[in-house]
Design an enzyme around this catalytic site. Structure first.
Site, PDB file in Angstrom:
ATOM      1  CG  HIS A   8      -0.165   0.054   2.520  1.00 45.16           C
ATOM      2  ND1 HIS A   8       0.395   1.211   3.021  1.00 45.16           N
ATOM      3  CD2 HIS A   8       0.151  -0.922   3.396  1.00 45.16           C
ATOM      4  CE1 HIS A   8       1.006   0.941   4.156  1.00 45.16           C
ATOM      5  NE2 HIS A   8       0.878  -0.351   4.408  1.00 45.16           N
ATOM      6  CD  GLU A  84       2.128  -5.647   8.058  1.00 40.42           C
ATOM      7  OE1 GLU A  84       2.347  -6.866   7.900  1.00 40.42           O
ATOM      8  OE2 GLU A  84       2.850  -4.762   7.553  1.00 40.42           O
TER       9      GLU A  84
END
Length: 195
Positions: A8, A84
């Site tokens: 990202h 994550e």
């Protein structure tokens, strides 16, 4: 089958070195610009992408929305498996704060963080599922640095150890049972478009 693995774009926490983990920190304006730049790069390259899938955390989801919009491809439902690493008590802390609180070997302590093995297992399960569901398609996957580093370790052992950059692009090609890297952790699109 090709998979394009993307970290990202930049967030405010990235900029100051805070561990985000599964805290839902949004992109900042620079992160949005980075996603636009990568989308532009992908439009110029010879690979054709069929779908984009992201983690369910907003920084990855927004990065994927921007890129999928540029490429005019469908955005699939977010997948929890590519979130994550959960960092437990460490989330939100800078390196100095972590070391002040627990010492330089904080990562060896049990502070509620997800293990490397857990991260690798969910990463490999995600890849296997993607292969079964979209065997003849090329899929962009927008995820996170810690997750991607462990996925690369699971696939390639210690061959790739450099830090995964924001908006980096890695392209893997499925050849029989193996994932062959065609491109690894490439951020040249950011270097060419610095303001």
């Amino acid at each position: 089958m090709l998979i394009g693995l993307i970290r990202h774009g930049l967030t405010d926490w990235n900029a100051v070195g805070r561990i985000q983990g599964q805290s839902d920190i949004p992109l900042n304006d620079e992160g949005r610009r980075q996603a636009e730049v990568l989308g532009d790069r992908l439009l110029q390259e010879p690979y054709q992408w069929d779908y984009c899938i992201t983690s369910s955390l907003s920084r990855a989801a927004e990065t994927g929305e921007i890129i999928a919009g540029k490429l005019n491809i469908p955005l699939l439902e977010p997948d929890q498996r590519i979130r994550e690493r959960a960092y437990g008590q460490v989330e939100g802390l800078t390196a100095l704060e972590r070391e002040t609180k627990w010492g330089k070997d904080w990562n060896l302590l049990e502070l509620g963080q997800e293990s490397d093995e857990q991260l690798q297992l969910r990463g490999l399960a995600f890849l296997e599922d993607l292969t079964v569901r979209y065997p003849d398609k090329n899929v962009l996957v927008v995820s996170h640095g810690g997750f991607l580093a462990q996925l690369y370790t699971a696939l390639y052992k210690d061959k790739y150890t450099e830090r995964i950059g924001n908006l980096s692009l890695t392209i893997l090609e499925k050849k029989e049972l193996d994932w062959n890297p065609l491109l690894y952790n490439c951020t040249r699109h950011l270097l060419q478009n610095q303001r």
